[in-house]
Scaffold this motif. Structure first.
Motif, PDB file in Angstrom:
ATOM      1  N   SER A  77       3.223   7.269   0.846  1.00 50.00           N
ATOM      2  CA  SER A  77       2.866   8.553  -0.041  1.00 50.00           C
ATOM      3  C   SER A  77       3.826   8.430  -1.159  1.00 50.00           C
ATOM      4  O   SER A  77       3.891   7.460  -1.699  1.00 50.00           O
ATOM      5  CB  SER A  77       4.761   9.089   0.694  1.00 50.00           C
ATOM      6  OG  SER A  77       5.979   8.056   0.317  1.00 50.00           O
ATOM      7  N   GLU A  78       3.166   9.218  -2.405  1.00 43.92           N
ATOM      8  CA  GLU A  78       3.429   9.555  -3.506  1.00 43.92           C
ATOM      9  C   GLU A  78       5.038   9.745  -3.801  1.00 43.92           C
ATOM     10  O   GLU A  78       6.092   8.528  -4.927  1.00 43.92           O
ATOM     11  CB  GLU A  78       3.521  10.490  -4.084  1.00 43.92           C
ATOM     12  CG  GLU A  78       1.663  11.063  -4.182  1.00 43.92           C
ATOM     13  CD  GLU A  78       1.310   9.308  -5.006  1.00 43.92           C
ATOM     14  OE1 GLU A  78       1.278   9.504  -6.107  1.00 43.92           O
ATOM     15  OE2 GLU A  78       0.333   9.267  -5.297  1.00 43.92           O
ATOM     16  N   LEU A  80       0.912  -0.905   0.088  1.00 49.14           N
ATOM     17  CA  LEU A  80      -0.421   0.058   0.237  1.00 49.14           C
ATOM     18  C   LEU A  80       0.826   1.261  -0.292  1.00 49.14           C
ATOM     19  O   LEU A  80       2.328   1.551   0.461  1.00 49.14           O
ATOM     20  CB  LEU A  80      -0.623   0.170   1.200  1.00 49.14           C
ATOM     21  CG  LEU A  80      -1.730  -1.414   1.254  1.00 49.14           C
ATOM     22  CD1 LEU A  80      -3.005  -1.664   2.476  1.00 49.14           C
ATOM     23  CD2 LEU A  80      -2.696  -1.035   0.234  1.00 49.14           C
ATOM     24  N   PRO A  81       0.425   2.520  -0.809  1.00 49.65           N
ATOM     25  CA  PRO A  81       1.531   3.467  -1.020  1.00 49.65           C
ATOM     26  C   PRO A  81       1.111   4.371   0.940  1.00 49.65           C
ATOM     27  O   PRO A  81       0.019   4.636   1.008  1.00 49.65           O
ATOM     28  CB  PRO A  81       0.888   4.230  -1.986  1.00 49.65           C
ATOM     29  CG  PRO A  81      -0.910   3.665  -2.185  1.00 49.65           C
ATOM     30  CD  PRO A  81      -0.818   2.583  -1.667  1.00 49.65           C
ATOM     31  N   THR A 122       7.254   3.860  -5.405  1.00 51.69           N
ATOM     32  CA  THR A 122       7.605   3.846  -4.274  1.00 51.69           C
ATOM     33  C   THR A 122       7.274   4.108  -3.398  1.00 51.69           C
ATOM     34  O   THR A 122       5.558   4.142  -3.308  1.00 51.69           O
ATOM     35  CB  THR A 122       8.363   5.662  -4.746  1.00 51.69           C
ATOM     36  OG1 THR A 122       6.859   6.026  -5.415  1.00 51.69           O
ATOM     37  CG2 THR A 122       9.331   5.409  -5.947  1.00 51.69           C
ATOM     38  N   GLY A 123       7.441   4.976  -1.676  1.00 53.52           N
ATOM     39  CA  GLY A 123       6.415   5.098  -0.525  1.00 53.52           C
ATOM     40  C   GLY A 123       5.736   3.724  -0.494  1.00 53.52           C
ATOM     41  O   GLY A 123       4.924   3.900   0.165  1.00 53.52           O
ATOM     42  N   CYS A 124       5.908   2.120  -0.375  1.00 59.36           N
ATOM     43  CA  CYS A 124       4.897   1.574  -0.112  1.00 59.36           C
ATOM     44  C   CYS A 124       4.968   1.089   1.262  1.00 59.36           C
ATOM     45  O   CYS A 124       6.620   1.021   2.165  1.00 59.36           O
ATOM     46  CB  CYS A 124       5.577  -0.231  -0.700  1.00 59.36           C
ATOM     47  SG  CYS A 124       5.182   0.095  -2.374  1.00 59.36           S
TER      48      CYS A 124
END
Lengths: 394, 394
Positions: free
Chosen positions: A241-242, A238-239, A252-254
């Motif tokens: 952050s972008e 799940l993200p 990125t940001g997972c």
């Protein structure tokens, strides 16, 4: 392969009662099942004839004629397998899912599924032989991967390169001649909690599995919920952050890129090299590398940099849990897989993040606790997984 | 109150089959239930004696002796109620949950629960009298609020000030002398989708309800999942950011504070006053206020400011859905309650946000669609809610 198991729903319920509650008297069991004595006796005879239940001696007297105790037969043994990213853990349990024998060893999952599954089969066969058994009642396998449960195989597993669609279930079943079930490790650990952990008291709980991979098992209404395509609970990617750190999945940001063990270790190495932590720096110089246990140890010993790393990861995990807890409204959240000793620090931050921002109806009184099953959760859960299948009416 | 309903599980299954699939021949029904003909006939006779089923004429011949069609009896009528924030919608349905009669009117929920519930009872009694019935089989009520379903009352409802713990269920049940069930509107609309919408084809789906309040109904494994304390699906107050706009709940940055109708209207008013949209400015000048229909109308007509507002809200909703969809792994997401005409714009943005960041196993082929039930979802769902109770074995 000979299929052994209950012939009807009453036999299945009887086996599950004995598995979950241990030996009980015939009188109690007949009452619990709501069966007339004669019918109950006939069902027990059929199960005994299959070698699934046996008499365990006389029950305590309740006055009147003495009843005898029934239990799952001694010869019913389940195999349980946990494939970790660096460790293979294989066990045999009895019919009540207590671990009786266990063997663990390092494993390199990048050797590919054939080599690892061969070794799993060897270890199970060895434990089976040591127990003097011709056959296991079944085997449950936990993989650190998304698993298509109906297919019995991992699907696009970031942590198991080369395992995509490898028929783990069918390969082991063919080698050992018994039923096998395969599932994602967080799901299996949730089943372990349901059987023998804090989860026993709750129909609706989330089991959050920390580690290199971060996952979640959803126990909803007393049953493991897997979703439409076995993907429920896959929270690792799940993200958050972008534009956060790069994740093994390519995004990125997972969650895992912030909260996974590897992410923590990577940040700890950076901090050590930059001279921001004497404790981590000394350890890195001495060992040439850091592990999650090093980070946890430094945090527990009071190293501020290590503590900040752990707290930040926990706070970010808490941010994800706010959404999930509000959405699913579980009775409790159980957290497992944390490095030894680090639990209380994690818990404080996670609780802070969740309680501060979740909705009153969902979380007014919802506890967040650490699992007390340590590394047995996945083994007990593996046995539970396959026993749910073996102890179901055909 | 006289309890009418099925006496056993077979009768309950028969009633649900007739409710869900309409009139069917006795032969088909006996087969579907797996009952011997004599036993089937006896169960039908008992249900007919209670006035719950009746013969609907001869079935199409399949050769041999002609079977007759059975259906839910004409006199079985369910009441369905939707309390919106500005609108009261009351209906009667037949036993297959088709809406037969309906009356809607404006309502001010701030008048408090007594006044509104009195009016609900009046309207239901009026529809009941017009239908020439002495009694309704039951009433299902949808409220724009978190509802403690076991208690039959809203809990801390931001949109219904003064309704906290008001016994909506028991008050209506006492007045009308029939069973009543109350639930959150998103849950009820999900039940409507399950009965008569796109959801009919899926065991696992999320129903996302837009509007002033934003909510979600979780249909998991063929049943509505409410969570441990009826709080599942309450997504309106999930945090999208730490410091976003103030929400009615007192927090900042909630989903509703970005994506609710009031939030969109508020932003549109600001834009109109600032001269950033001629269309919205003209409408505001003419009407003295804006509605969500005005914002939707301007967006559809191509006003770039209105379009940007709608797109931004949809993108933020999509960000939340990424988490929820990955977590629950539904087969499909159904979106309802959008202002007329605005659906396609919403859908494009939501899909973009979800497909870009969700996990492959969960969403590789998961459709996101608009509900095709429009404002009937909550009424059909209300009837479904109470019929699930009335058509359950005692």
């Amino acid at each position: 392969m000979t299929m052994i198991g209950p012939e009807n729903a009453d036999q299945a319920r009887l086996l599950r009662l004995l598995r979950d509650d241990g030996p009980r008297s015939r009188v109690e069991l007949a009452d619990a099942l709501g069966l007339p004595r004669a019918r109950f006796g006939a069902e027990v005879d059929r199960l005994a004839g299959q070698g699934l239940v046996e008499t365990a001696g006389p029950a305590a007297s309740r006055g009147g004629r003495r009843s005898s105790l029934l239990r799952i037969a001694e010869q019913v043994r389940f195999g349980a397998v946990t494939v970790g990213e660096g460790r293979l853990d294989v066990a045999l349990t009895d019919g009540e899912l207590t671990v009786l024998a266990r063997q663990a060893e390092p494993v390199d999952v990048r050797l590919g599924p054939e080599a690892v599954v061969d070794r799993v089969v060897e270890l199970l066969a060895k434990l089976r032989a040591e127990a003097g058994l011709a056959r296991l009642a079944g085997v449950g396998v936990a993989l650190p991967a998304p698993v298509a449960v109906r297919e019995g195989a991992p699907v696009s597993p970031p942590a198991l390169p080369g395992w995509h669609h490898f028929p783990v279930r069918d390969t082991i079943a063919a080698e050992l001649g018994c039923p096998v079930q395969v599932d994602n490790d967080a799901n299996v650990m949730a089943l372990g909690e349901q059987h023998a952990g804090t989860g026993r008291a709750f129909d609706d709980f989330l089991y959050v599995k920390l580690g290199n991979a971060v996952g979640c098992g959803l126990m909803l209404g007393g049953a493991l919920y897997r979703g439409a395509t076995s993907g429920a609970g896959d929270i690792g990617h799940l993200p958050l952050s972008e534009d956060g750190p790069l994740c093994v999945c390519g995004n990125t940001g997972c969650v895992e890129a912030y909260c996974g063990d590897s992410a923590l270790v990577r940040q700890a190495v950076t901090a050590a090299r930059a001279g921001r932590s004497t404790a981590l720096g000394d350890r890195l110089a001495a060992a040439g590398a850091l592990t999650i246990a090093d980070v946890a140890g430094a945090a527990i010993a009071g190293d501020p940099t290590a503590q900040a790393l752990v707290r930040d990861a926990a706070r970010r995990l808490g941010q994800v849990l706010v959404d999930l807890v509000s959405f699913v409204n579980p009775a409790i959240v159980i957290i497992g897989g944390a490095a030894p000793g680090i639990g209380p620090v994690l818990l404080a931050e996670i609780r802070g993040a969740v309680y501060r921002r979740s909705t009153p109806l969902a979380t007014g009184s919802m506890p967040i606790v650490l699992s007390d099953l340590d590394d047995r959760a996945a083994l007990i859960g593996g046995a539970r997984l396959i026993s749910d299948q073996v102890f179901a009416a055909c």
